[in-house]
Design a protein around this motif. Structure first.
Motif, PDB file in Angstrom:
ATOM      1  N   GLN A 158      39.454  45.897  46.173  1.00  0.00           N
ATOM      2  CA  GLN A 158      40.555  45.399  45.571  1.00  0.00           C
ATOM      3  C   GLN A 158      41.204  44.098  46.586  1.00  0.00           C
ATOM      4  O   GLN A 158      41.162  44.372  47.778  1.00  0.00           O
ATOM      5  CB  GLN A 158      41.527  46.469  45.262  1.00  0.00           C
ATOM      6  N   ASP A 172      44.123  42.648  48.410  1.00  0.00           N
ATOM      7  CA  ASP A 172      45.323  43.119  49.000  1.00  0.00           C
ATOM      8  C   ASP A 172      46.353  41.891  48.975  1.00  0.00           C
ATOM      9  O   ASP A 172      46.262  40.825  49.727  1.00  0.00           O
ATOM     10  CB  ASP A 172      45.134  43.496  50.573  1.00  0.00           C
ATOM     11  N   LYS A 177      49.412  41.477  49.547  1.00  0.00           N
ATOM     12  CA  LYS A 177      50.306  41.462  50.750  1.00  0.00           C
ATOM     13  C   LYS A 177      49.445  40.496  51.820  1.00  0.00           C
ATOM     14  O   LYS A 177      50.203  39.521  52.255  1.00  0.00           O
ATOM     15  CB  LYS A 177      51.019  42.416  51.311  1.00  0.00           C
ATOM     16  N   TYR A 178      48.463  40.800  52.156  1.00  0.00           N
ATOM     17  CA  TYR A 178      47.558  40.275  53.196  1.00  0.00           C
ATOM     18  C   TYR A 178      47.227  38.996  52.710  1.00  0.00           C
ATOM     19  O   TYR A 178      47.180  37.729  53.398  1.00  0.00           O
ATOM     20  CB  TYR A 178      46.197  40.970  53.132  1.00  0.00           C
ATOM     21  N   SER A 199      41.046  42.329  51.701  1.00  0.00           N
ATOM     22  CA  SER A 199      40.567  43.209  50.569  1.00  0.00           C
ATOM     23  C   SER A 199      40.668  44.599  50.979  1.00  0.00           C
ATOM     24  O   SER A 199      40.659  44.954  52.255  1.00  0.00           O
ATOM     25  CB  SER A 199      38.805  42.875  50.304  1.00  0.00           C
ATOM     26  N   ILE A 200      40.772  45.418  50.062  1.00  0.00           N
ATOM     27  CA  ILE A 200      40.912  47.110  50.409  1.00  0.00           C
ATOM     28  C   ILE A 200      39.604  47.621  49.608  1.00  0.00           C
ATOM     29  O   ILE A 200      39.498  47.316  48.496  1.00  0.00           O
ATOM     30  CB  ILE A 200      42.184  47.519  49.775  1.00  0.00           C
TER      31      ILE A 200
END
Length: 153
Positions: free
Chosen positions: A62, A64, A66-67, A149-150
């Motif tokens: 997914q 991120d 915020k990043y 990404s996460i």
């Protein structure tokens, strides 16, 4: 593919049949016969002023937000409304490629791509994936690389 040909880049094309149903990245990976960690999706984001940004991340992850916002030096970013995707990029959902958009938007390719010799991204239409070296892709689209990404659990 025309853009890659113009740059005299070697690439691999993998085509597969699609239906009207949504197909996730894991299914695409299976259909083109490559591991999921080599298949990347292209996401288009916008800020409050409707400036656009592109992120290329693994299909099994997914974004991120915020990043991504930090990397683009933006206060806040959100996914572009689906109704605006074709107008802004020239592509439809499931066929959005980081290559050949109507404009060259600021782009980040997730750092995980650079551990692969080849990654697969959409070829600009549903059912077509293009395999290209991540460094080559980054050069052509003038992309940064960052961890954005996460991993999905």
């Amino acid at each position: 593919m025309r853009l890659l040909d113009k740059h005299k880049v070697t690439y691999d094309v993998r085509a597969f049949e699609v239906s009207e149903a949504h197909m996730d990245g894991e299914m695409v990976s299976s259909k083109i016969g490559v591991p999921p960690h080599q298949v990347f999706k292209t996401l288009v984001l916008e800020n409050e002023k409707r400036d656009h940004f592109v992120c290329v991340i693994p299909v099994s992850a997914q974004l991120d937000l915020k990043y991504a916002a930090q990397q683009f030096r933006q206060k806040k970013l959100q996914l572009i409304p689906l109704d605006d995707l074709k107008r802004v990029t020239g592509y439809i959902r499931g066929g959005c490629s980081p290559l050949g958009m109507k404009r060259l938007f600021p782009t980040i390719i997730d750092l995980t791509a650079f551990s692969q010799d080849v990654i697969y991204v959409s070829g600009g239409q549903r059912g077509v994936q293009i395999g290209v070296a991540p460094k080559t892709l980054a050069t052509i689209v003038n992309a940064q690389c960052a961890h954005i990404s996460i991993a999905n659990n």
